[in-house]
Design an enzyme around this catalytic site. Structure first.
Site: not given
Length: 167
Positions: A128, A147
Site C-alpha cells: 500500500d 484497492d
C-alpha cells in the site's frame, strides 16, 4: 458440408475487452507498487499535498488491515478468496458482458482482486502507498491502485443496482 468455427463465439469475443481492461488495471497496479517499493523504505513517507502523502506500507490482512496480525494463515485465506472471486467474476462477465455498467464494475473488482492476489503470492502481503489524511481527524488507511479499483467497482455496482430498481 459442415464447417468449423474458426473465430470465437460471440460471448467469448465480448469478454475480451473486459479482460483487457482488467489486465491494464493489474499492470498499472503492479507498476506503481514496484516503483514505490524500489523508491521508498518501509514506513518512509513523502508529503505531496497538505492532505496526501506517499508512504510504503505492507498489509498482511484485508481492508483496513483486518486480521493483519493473525499469524500468517490469513495470507492463504485472502489469496483463495481473491482467486475464487476472480473466477466467479469471469463467469459473470461472460454471462453479462453486454451490460456495460455491471461489466465495468465487475472488471474493476477483477483487476483489483488479481492485483492484490499477486502481491500476496509474491510477497506475503499487499503493498500500500496512497495515504490521505485530514488535520484533526487523522490518516485514512493506506491503500493502492487495486484497492481503489475495487472501491470504484463497488460504487458502480450500487449505482447499477439503483438504476435497475428505478426502471
Amino acid at each position: 458440408m459442415a464447417t468449423k468455427k474458426i473465430f470465437p463465439t460471440k460471448s467469448s469475443a465480448s469478454l475480451t475487452p473486459w479482460l483487457g481492461i482488467a489486465f491494464i488495471i493489474i499492470l498499472i497496479d503492479q507498476l506503481t507498487k514496484i516503483t514505490i517499493t524500489r523508491t521508498f523504505a518501509l514506513g518512509e513517507e513523502k508529503v505531496i499535498t497538505p492532505f496526501f502523502n506517499l508512504v510504503l506500507a505492507y498489509n498482511k490482512g484485508a481492508a483496513f488491515s483486518f486480521l493483519h496480525d493473525a499469524g500468517g494463515w490469513q495470507r492463504h485465506l485472502f489469496t483463495a478468496i481473491g482467486i475464487g472471486a476472480a473466477l466467479f467474476i469471469i463467469y459473470l462477465l461472460k454471462k453479462h458482458s453486454g451490460q456495460r455498467m455491471f461489466s465495468w464494475a465487475l472488471t474493476l473488482v477483477l483487476g483489483g482482486a488479481i492485483g492484490n492476489v499477486i502481491d500476496r503470492v509474491l510477497y506475503g502481503h499487499v503493498v500500500d502507498f496512497l495515504d490521505f489524511h485530514w488535520d484533526g481527524i487523522g490518516h485514512f488507511a493506506a491503500f493502492n491502485i487495486a484497492d481503489a479499483a475495487i472501491c470504484i467497482g463497488a460504487a458502480l455496482f450500487i449505482i447499477d443496482e439503483l438504476r435497475r430498481v428505478n426502471k
